[in-house]
Structure formats: structure tokens, C-alpha cells
Design an enzyme around this catalytic site. Structure first.
Site, PDB file in Angstrom:
ATOM      1  CE  LYS A 189      18.117 148.357  15.607  1.00 53.03           C
ATOM      2  NZ  LYS A 189      18.388 146.955  14.961  1.00 53.03           N
ATOM      3  CD  GLU A 263      30.738 147.278  24.070  1.00 55.30           C
ATOM      4  OE1 GLU A 263      31.714 147.924  23.115  1.00 55.30           O
ATOM      5  OE2 GLU A 263      30.237 146.852  24.335  1.00 55.30           O
ATOM      6  CB  CYS A 297      33.783 144.871  20.757  1.00 57.04           C
ATOM      7  SG  CYS A 297      32.937 144.039  22.158  1.00 57.04           S
ATOM      8  CD  GLU A 394      35.303 146.196  16.177  1.00 57.77           C
ATOM      9  OE1 GLU A 394      34.398 146.622  15.120  1.00 57.77           O
ATOM     10  OE2 GLU A 394      35.696 145.791  16.978  1.00 57.77           O
TER      11      GLU A 394
HETATM   12  P1  NAI Z   1      26.224 148.736  12.820  1.00 58.96           P
HETATM   13  O1  NAI Z   1      27.045 149.883  14.059  1.00 58.96           O
HETATM   14  O2  NAI Z   1      25.127 148.505  11.491  1.00 58.96           O
HETATM   15  O3  NAI Z   1      24.954 147.483  13.781  1.00 58.96           O
HETATM   16  C1  NAI Z   1      24.157 147.562  15.491  1.00 58.96           C
HETATM   17  C2  NAI Z   1      22.976 147.619  16.116  1.00 58.96           C
HETATM   18  O4  NAI Z   1      23.251 148.710  15.115  1.00 58.96           O
HETATM   19  C3  NAI Z   1      21.932 146.773  14.004  1.00 58.96           C
HETATM   20  O5  NAI Z   1      21.027 146.968  15.483  1.00 58.96           O
HETATM   21  C4  NAI Z   1      21.766 147.955  13.396  1.00 58.96           C
HETATM   22  O6  NAI Z   1      20.192 147.614  13.101  1.00 58.96           O
HETATM   23  C5  NAI Z   1      21.638 148.889  14.287  1.00 58.96           C
HETATM   24  N1  NAI Z   1      21.924 150.280  13.342  1.00 58.96           N
HETATM   25  C6  NAI Z   1      22.370 150.406  12.374  1.00 58.96           C
HETATM   26  N2  NAI Z   1      22.505 151.783  12.353  1.00 58.96           N
HETATM   27  C7  NAI Z   1      22.188 152.384  12.467  1.00 58.96           C
HETATM   28  C8  NAI Z   1      21.498 154.112  12.677  1.00 58.96           C
HETATM   29  N3  NAI Z   1      21.674 154.982  12.076  1.00 58.96           N
HETATM   30  N4  NAI Z   1      20.529 154.221  13.841  1.00 58.96           N
HETATM   31  C9  NAI Z   1      20.254 153.330  14.760  1.00 58.96           C
HETATM   32  N5  NAI Z   1      20.995 151.970  15.016  1.00 58.96           N
HETATM   33  C10 NAI Z   1      21.493 151.722  13.979  1.00 58.96           C
HETATM   34  O7  NAI Z   1      26.822 147.309  12.865  1.00 58.96           O
HETATM   35  P2  NAI Z   1      26.567 146.505  11.793  1.00 58.96           P
HETATM   36  O8  NAI Z   1      26.634 146.299  10.412  1.00 58.96           O
HETATM   37  O9  NAI Z   1      26.344 144.842  11.747  1.00 58.96           O
HETATM   38  O10 NAI Z   1      28.808 145.668  11.977  1.00 58.96           O
HETATM   39  C11 NAI Z   1      29.772 146.512  11.151  1.00 58.96           C
HETATM   40  C12 NAI Z   1      30.551 146.627  11.757  1.00 58.96           C
HETATM   41  O11 NAI Z   1      30.612 147.232  13.362  1.00 58.96           O
HETATM   42  C13 NAI Z   1      31.488 145.070  11.609  1.00 58.96           C
HETATM   43  O12 NAI Z   1      31.941 144.505  10.874  1.00 58.96           O
HETATM   44  C14 NAI Z   1      32.150 144.940  13.429  1.00 58.96           C
HETATM   45  O13 NAI Z   1      33.083 145.626  12.738  1.00 58.96           O
HETATM   46  C15 NAI Z   1      31.042 146.256  13.448  1.00 58.96           C
HETATM   47  N6  NAI Z   1      30.703 145.748  14.696  1.00 58.96           N
HETATM   48  C16 NAI Z   1      31.089 146.220  16.616  1.00 58.96           C
HETATM   49  C17 NAI Z   1      30.431 145.759  16.934  1.00 58.96           C
HETATM   50  C18 NAI Z   1      30.693 145.755  18.668  1.00 58.96           C
HETATM   51  O14 NAI Z   1      30.442 145.384  19.288  1.00 58.96           O
HETATM   52  N7  NAI Z   1      32.158 146.347  18.498  1.00 58.96           N
HETATM   53  C19 NAI Z   1      28.939 144.783  17.526  1.00 58.96           C
HETATM   54  C20 NAI Z   1      28.792 145.107  15.505  1.00 58.96           C
HETATM   55  C21 NAI Z   1      29.049 145.457  15.203  1.00 58.96           C
END
Ligand code: NAI
Ligand code: MG
Length: 485
Positions: A189, A263, A297, A394
Site C-alpha cells: 500500500k 522503520e 526519516c 521530528e
Molecule cells: P503515517 O505514519 O500516518 O503514514 C505512513 C503510511 O502509513 C501511509 O501509507 C499511511 O496511509 C499508513 N497508515 C496510516 N495510518 C495507518 C494505520 N492505522 N495502520 C496502517 N497503516 C497506516 O504518516 P503521515 O501521517 O503521513 O505523517 C505524519 C508524520 O509522520 C510526519 O509529519 C513525519 O514526522 C512522520 N513520518 C515519518 C516517516 C519516516 O519515514 N520516518 C514517513 C512518513 C511520515
């Protein structure tokens, strides 16, 4: 401090836009299930963050859609993929790698269009690395017994893979390449804001004649991700994203026997000693935090400068910032592109406001931001205390917090003062000091006199709240294998 001015207009290059005509988008996409396009029951529109132009209508996968995708992956696993010789699996991975190279320009344009990152980064970093991951893991597919001598590795089964929006195609490659090399099948996904390169990738799979159902792609937001995590037919979850969602997934999977790798976020320390090559360090600092708008990240978001070089370093850094070109992601001269989404822009704005309120000094170079779309100027905070939110949380944007230290011991203590532990950087001319620091920094990756450098042979992953499990290298095979002996 000198008076900082924007670059005079007559010095600047003329725009050098990459043609977006090279990508042909369909108006509407379904889910890629069992090698066919499944018509979505619910949809949403995906945008270009540079100007909010609607690009395509894509599916919001329901529990039923996820169930069909997992069923297709299960069938493909049982009907041949898991028993195919590794040398045959390798052929598909090599094909995928070569097709990605051939179609690199098309993918780079689409990645920049849908995600907002500068074309020179998608062209020179995301695409070459994505292909390199497929090449690298193709090489392991028929050598698993040698990778784990005296153990009998076998595939886990169906892998559910959930990826973020900062490196859409690259994260897809990090997930799919090792899973397939080990004989698993996949339901992936992509993130809700950046589904398009994953959907274009389905065309690569068809070109490579990968058997139907080995890779399935369902689009949608966190609800779709949650349905994948919950599904009983999934044997392993690989997640990259926020620490909050990672924790929720870990709680959900506790006791189920499903394998899990996470991760998650980071707040990396980039530590600069007074014996470093100052100009190179400034380039590394800039690459560490402004690369990909800071949506990284492992971004070097906390800069620790030895006090004796604080003033010259900060002066050089600010001067360098005035030369960064912020603007159209499809312009080949652009250094800093668009923020990925309105939601992420609001998060950056909120944290930057907290930095001002808590008392840090803000610097932003003079730059003209486009009127439409999501934009944030490269930002440096000085006079930052370790307790400030901008030093702890972050931000995931082009925002650097500068702190200071006097001794190596103090640098280590401050660098490790974070719940995260994904990456770190050390700048010094002394090899012994690099090794001394690397032993003490609690971070999965420590870069020395460089930053944000990646290679498929090198494992990547975190300590503490940055997650567990490794991707890349030999270590990256293990999460996709069971061992009978
Ligand atoms: P997120 O963790 O919500 O999204 C990442 C992925 O997880 C997306 O594909 C999303 O659709 C999916 N997802 C969301 N809720 C889920 C759930 N309950 N169960 C399974 N999958 C789920 O991150 P978001 O909301 O896009 O960004 C929020 C903050 O997270 C950002 O501001 C950043 O600080 C951090 N982030 C960190 C990342 C990294 O690589 N360390 C990548 C993305 C976000
Ligand atoms: Mg979220």
C-alpha cells in the site's frame, strides 16, 4: 555578520523545466490485484503539491478489496512462486531493474509531479537507487543458503507492506525486492498522497511478465493500511512511517505470530568538530537537512557545532542558504521543491511557530515562494535549547536546529538525548575520533564526513523509537525468511 542579499536576478539561470509530456497518466486507476485492474468502489483525487493540480482519480481500498489482494497473493504463493528456483526468481528481479532504468526519466518526472521533490533528486537519487535495490536482491535470490550457512531458509508467505510518501518508488523497491528475492508474495500500500509511481510500476511488472498475484498494489489511506495489518492471511508486516502508527501496529500484532519490521521516525544529530573541513561540512549539513525538503526519516535535523567554530560555521551556512533555489520540482535547477501535502505544511508551520515562541532565533534566506501549492522556505534556528520542541520532535521539513557542544563526551550525551536512533553524522579529520564517536552514538547508521548516503548493500534501520529490523544488505533478507533449522 555580513548583510545577506538574494542572488542578483541577472546571475540566475533561466528555468530548465523537464517535460511532463513524457508521462501519460490515466484519468482513473483501480487496484492492481492478481495482475488485473480491480475497479475501486471508493475513490479520491491525487494532486500535484506544486500547484494543487488534480492528477488522477485513485481507489480507496476497502476491507473487501484488501481481502481480494491478500487472496491473490496467497494463491500466487501457493501456485508456484514459493517453489520456483531462486535463479528463476532472480530473472524477474533483474528484468524489473532493467525496465526501471530504461523508464527512469518517465518515473522521475512522475515522482516529482506527484510528490513535489526536485527532479534532479528523483532523477539522480530515487530512480538509480530503486533500480540498484532490484539488481542487488536479484543477486541474492539463488544464494540464500550461502547467506545463512547451516540454516534452511524458506519464504514467510504473504507480506503486507505499507510505505510513506517521502520516497515513494524507492521505499517500494526497499520492500518488494527483498520480499520477492526470498520467495514471498506481496500486497503493498503506497501512501495516500503519492500513489502514482506505484501504479505506474504495475506496468513494469506486466512488462517483466511477473506471474499474476506475486505483487498486488492497493491504494488508500490509513484505513486501508489498517485493514492490511488486521488481515489474517498476511504473514508479515513491513511498515515505514510515523512512530505513532508504528506503535499502534506493534500493539495490534502482539501475540498474533505475524512477523513485523518497523522503520519509523528520527531526529538525527549531525556533529561537527572544529578540526573538520568547514566548507565540506557546510555542504553536508545542507544535504543532510534540505535534501527532499527535509522529508527524510534520517535527516540531520539537529546540528551540533563545537563552540570554537560556531560563528564562522553559522555564517557560512546562512550564506549557503541564500543560494538554494526553491521552486518548481520539475525545473532541473531546483534545489528545494514543494512540501508534500497541506497536512505536512501545517505540521511544519506549527512546529516552527513553537520554536519562535520558545525563544529560538529564526533565519530564512530571502526567496520568492510560488503562490499556488505548498511551500516552506529553508529555515535555520539558532539559540536552541535541548528542551525545545524543535530540538525534540521530528519536523519532517526543511528546518534545522543548531545546538553547541565543547567536548566529545558532551556531543555524545546531547546527540543521544532523544527517543529516536536512526542515523547520525560526524565531521572531523581524525579517523580515531570517528570510530570513538560511532561506538557511542546510539544510531543505526553513522555517516562520517558525508550524510544521507545510501547503498543497497548497506543495512539501514533504527534503535529505540526509530523501530527495529534492517532493510538493505544481507540483513534485509532475514525479515522475509523463516528458518527450519
Ligand atoms: P503515517 O505514519 O500516518 O503514514 C505512513 C503510511 O502509513 C501511509 O501509507 C499511511 O496511509 C499508513 N497508515 C496510516 N495510518 C495507518 C494505520 N492505522 N495502520 C496502517 N497503516 C497506516 O504518516 P503521515 O501521517 O503521513 O505523517 C505524519 C508524520 O509522520 C510526519 O509529519 C513525519 O514526522 C512522520 N513520518 C515519518 C516517516 C519516516 O519515514 N520516518 C514517513 C512518513 C511520515
Ligand atoms: Mg498519519
Amino acid at each position: 555578520m555580513t548583510d545577506l542579499q538574494p542572488i542578483p536576478d541577472d546571475w540566475t539561470y533561466a528555468p530548465a523545466p523537464e517535460s511532463r509530456e513524457i508521462v501519460t497518466l490515466q484519468p482513473r486507476y483501480g487496484h492492481f490485484v492478481g495482475g488485473e485492474w480491480l475497479e475501486p468502489s471508493e475513490t479520491y483525487e491525487t494532486l500535484a503539491p506544486r500547484d494543487e493540480e488534480p492528477l488522477a482519480v485513485v481507489g480507496q481500498a476497502t476491507e473487501e478489496d484488501v481481502d481480494r489482494a491478500v487472496g491473490a497473493a496467497r494463491d500466487a504463493f501457493a501456485n508456484g512462486w514459493s517453489t520456483l528456483p531462486g535463479s528463476e526468481r532472480a530473472k524477474y528481479l533483474f528484468r524489473i531493474a532493467r525496465i526501471l532504468q530504461e523508464r527512469a526519466r518517465e518515473f522521475a518526472v512522475l515522482e516529482s509531479l506527484n510528490g513535489g521533490k526536485p527532479i534532479k533528486e528523483s532523477r539522480d537519487v530515487d530512480l538509480p537507487l530503486a533500480a540498484a535495490h532490484f539488481f542487488y536482491y536479484a543477486g541474492w535470490a539463488d544464494k540464500l543458503e550461502y547467506a545463512f550457512p547451516n540454516r534452511q531458509p524458506r519464504a514467510v508467505g504473504v507480506a503486507g507492506q505499507i510505505i510513506p510518501w517521502n520516497f515513494p518508488l524507492l521505499m517500494l523497491s526497499w520492500k518488494i525486492a527483498p520480499a520477492l528475492a526470498c520467495g514471498n508474495t506481496v500486497v503493498l500500500k503506497p501512501a495516500e498522497t503519492t500513489p502514482l509511481t506505484a501504479l505506474l510500476f504495475c506496468d513494469v511488472l506486466r512488462q517483466a511478465e511477473l506471474p499474476p498475484g506475486v505483487v498486488n498494489i492497493v491504494t488508500g489511506d490509513g484505513r486501508t493500511g489498517a485493514a492490511l495489518v488486521e488481515h489474517d492471511g498476511v504473514d508479515k508486516i513491513a511498515f515505514t512511517g510515523s512512530t505513532d502508527v508504528g506503535k499502534a501496529i506493534q500493539r495490534r500484532l502482539a501475540g498474533t505470530g505475524k512477523k513485523l519490521t518497523l522503520e519509523l521516525g528520527g531526529k538525527a544529530a549531525n556533529v561537527v568538530f572544529d578540526d573538520c573541513a568547514l566548507d565540506q561540512a557546510v555542504e553536508g549539513i545542507v544535504n543532510g537537512i534540505y535534501f527532499n525538503q527535509g522529508h527524510v526519516c534520517c535527516a540531520g535535523s539537529r546540528l551540533f557545532v563545537q563552540e570554537s567554530i560556531y560563528e564562522p560555521l553559522v555564517e557560512k551556512l546562512k550564506q549557503r542558504l541564500t543560494t538554494l533555489r526553491v521552486g518548481d520540482p520539475l525545473d532541473k535547477n531546483t534545489d528545494v521543491g514543494a512540501i508534500n501535502s497541506r497536512m505536512q505544511l501545517e505540521k511544519i508551520e506549527e512546529l516552527v511557530a513553537s520554536g519562535r515562541e520558545e525563544g529560538a532565533d529564526i533565519y530564512q534566506p530571502p526567496c520568492r515562494l510560488p503562490e499556488k501549492g505548498y511551500w516552506f522556505a529553508p529555515t535555520v534556528f539558532t539559540n536552541v535549547a535541548q528542551s525545545y520542541r524543535i530540538a525534540q520532535e521530528e519536523i519532517f521539513g526543511p528546518v534545522l536546529s543548531v545546538l553547541t557542544f565543547r567536548t566529545p563526551e558532551e556531543a555524545v550525551e546531547k546527540a543521544n538525548n532523544t527517543p529516536y536512533g536512526l542515523s547520525a553524522g560526524v565531521w572531523t579529520e581524525k579517523g580515531s575520533r570517528i570510530l570513538w564517536m560511532a561506538q557511542r552514538l546510539r544510531a543505526g547508521v553513522v555517516w562520517a564526513n558525508t550524510f544521507n548516503r545510501f547503498d543497497p548493500t548497506s543495512p539501514f534501520g533504527g534503535y529505540k523509537e526509530s523501530g527495529f529490523g534492517r532493510e538493505g544488505g544481507l540483513h534485509g533478507l532475514e525479515p522475509y525468511l523463516e528458518f527450519d533449522a
